[in-house]
Design a protein around this motif. Structure first.
Motif, mmCIF file in Angstrom:
data_model
loop_
_atom_site.group_PDB
_atom_site.id
_atom_site.type_symbol
_atom_site.label_atom_id
_atom_site.label_comp_id
_atom_site.label_asym_id
_atom_site.label_seq_id
_atom_site.Cartn_x
_atom_site.Cartn_y
_atom_site.Cartn_z
ATOM 1 N N PRO A 1 -90.691 -28.629 -14.260
ATOM 2 C CA PRO A 1 -90.266 -27.382 -13.217
ATOM 3 C C PRO A 1 -89.986 -27.296 -13.036
ATOM 4 N N VAL A 2 -89.776 -25.490 -11.933
ATOM 5 C CA VAL A 2 -88.505 -25.419 -11.736
ATOM 6 C C VAL A 2 -89.227 -24.766 -10.369
ATOM 7 N N PRO A 3 -88.321 -24.817 -9.176
ATOM 8 C CA PRO A 3 -90.131 -24.239 -8.174
ATOM 9 C C PRO A 3 -89.720 -22.813 -7.765
ATOM 10 N N GLY A 4 -90.490 -21.913 -7.451
ATOM 11 C CA GLY A 4 -91.045 -20.917 -7.182
ATOM 12 C C GLY A 4 -91.667 -19.552 -7.944
ATOM 13 N N GLU A 5 -91.380 -18.569 -8.071
ATOM 14 C CA GLU A 5 -92.304 -17.689 -9.506
ATOM 15 C C GLU A 5 -91.188 -16.748 -9.951
ATOM 16 N N ASP B 1 -84.141 -14.602 -1.927
ATOM 17 C CA ASP B 1 -84.514 -15.334 -2.221
ATOM 18 C C ASP B 1 -84.767 -16.296 -4.065
ATOM 19 N N PRO B 2 -84.284 -17.788 -4.183
ATOM 20 C CA PRO B 2 -84.489 -17.634 -5.519
ATOM 21 C C PRO B 2 -85.795 -18.155 -6.143
ATOM 22 N N THR B 3 -86.530 -18.747 -5.286
ATOM 23 C CA THR B 3 -87.446 -18.818 -5.549
ATOM 24 C C THR B 3 -89.145 -18.334 -5.493
ATOM 25 N N ALA B 4 -88.230 -16.983 -5.297
ATOM 26 C CA ALA B 4 -89.473 -15.615 -4.712
ATOM 27 C C ALA B 4 -88.830 -14.659 -5.644
ATOM 28 N N PRO B 5 -90.207 -13.364 -6.038
ATOM 29 C CA PRO B 5 -89.788 -12.060 -7.377
ATOM 30 C C PRO B 5 -88.933 -11.452 -5.471
ATOM 31 N N HIS C 1 -84.168 -5.386 -14.055
ATOM 32 C CA HIS C 1 -84.412 -5.780 -12.217
ATOM 33 C C HIS C 1 -84.223 -6.607 -11.149
ATOM 34 N N ASP C 2 -83.732 -7.559 -12.357
ATOM 35 C CA ASP C 2 -83.081 -8.477 -10.741
ATOM 36 C C ASP C 2 -82.171 -8.262 -10.339
ATOM 37 N N ALA C 3 -81.213 -7.949 -11.530
ATOM 38 C CA ALA C 3 -79.418 -7.402 -10.956
ATOM 39 C C ALA C 3 -79.990 -6.408 -10.046
ATOM 40 N N VAL C 4 -80.718 -5.572 -9.952
ATOM 41 C CA VAL C 4 -80.970 -4.371 -9.212
ATOM 42 C C VAL C 4 -80.768 -5.138 -7.750
ATOM 43 N N PHE C 5 -82.374 -6.044 -7.401
ATOM 44 C CA PHE C 5 -82.849 -6.663 -6.729
ATOM 45 C C PHE C 5 -81.449 -7.645 -5.880
ATOM 46 N N ALA C 6 -80.465 -7.433 -6.062
ATOM 47 C CA ALA C 6 -78.782 -8.430 -6.068
ATOM 48 C C ALA C 6 -78.444 -7.584 -5.492
ATOM 49 N N LEU C 7 -78.578 -6.133 -6.212
ATOM 50 C CA LEU C 7 -77.163 -5.899 -5.749
ATOM 51 C C LEU C 7 -77.986 -4.798 -4.368
#
Length: 225
Positions: free
Chosen positions: A184-188, A122-126, A105-111
């Motif tokens: 911790p990592v930033p964001g979600e 945004d690397p901190t947001a879904p 799903h996140d690969a789809v988001f990038a494409l």
């Protein structure tokens, strides 16, 4: 093909962003994504659209889309040739790591970002809530060609995509290191999501130069470095 930007200046900006996010910085010898003098372009728009559509079907299978409907959609959309062997085994026979396919799903988001269908990466947001509306309407039977005519993509500039790829290359290392250390990592989002977004960008952005081989197939993208 455009001249790629100065990789060291881009890397400096990526490291500044990691610092801003409170993430660990990679070592000084961490490789550059491209070299001075290289060229950069995006894959053909139709190829990126086909990859997005196939991944969308794979993710839909993870969430209950019946095998027969998924295979019929791919056949009717003339996309079977764009499905990789692992994807076909999963779509047709539910073979493979279900969890890894969900992460696409996140690969789809990038494409989708590369195609101009998403406003940010945004690397901190879904992924954006509107992402699903931007994809083919599988329950409604919207086939690939009809989706393309509706989506009216506006691909990003190749240089903009290369700059974001460098950031995600660094983020992939930083998120994994932070999680290993229990920091911790930033964001979600977590390192899995960051890695999937990097995968999409690595595949979509094509470099030319003495140190670059032919663009890899989807399953050949090397995320080990």
């Amino acid at each position: 093909m455009k001249a790629a930007p100065d990789p060291r200046a881009v890397r400096d900006a990526s490291l500044d962003e990691l610092e801003r996010l409170g993430l660990p910085l990679p070592p000084p010898a961490f490789p550059l994504v491209w070299e001075p003098g290289d060229g950069v372009e995006l894959r053909a728009t139709g190829e990126i659209e086909a990859r997005v559509a196939v991944l969308h079907v794979v993710v839909a299978r993870c969430f209950g889309m019946p095998t027969e409907i998924a295979m019929s959609w791919l056949l009717s959309s003339h996309l079977v040739d764009f499905v990789t062997p692992p994807e076909w085994q999963f779509v047709a026979g539910s073979k493979g790591d279900h969890r890894s396919f969900v992460l696409h799903h996140d690969a789809v988001f990038a494409l989708a970002w590369v195609l101009g269908l998403s406003r940010h990466l945004d690397p901190t947001a879904p992924p954006e809530d509107r992402l699903m509306q931007q994809m083919p309407d599988l329950p409604g039977g919207e086939l690939f060609d009809r989706w393309r005519s509706r989506a009216l993509v506006a691909p990003r500039d190749a240089i903009e995509a290369a700059v974001l790829l460098d950031l995600y290359y660094c983020l992939d290392w930083a998120f994994q290191e932070a999680e290993k250390a229990g920091a911790p990592v930033p964001g979600e989002v977590d390192s899995n999501a960051i890695g999937q977004r990097r995968w999409g960008l690595e595949w979509a952005v094509v470099f030319s130069g003495p140190y670059h081989e032919d663009p890899p197939e989807w399953e050949e993208v090397d995320l080990s470095v």
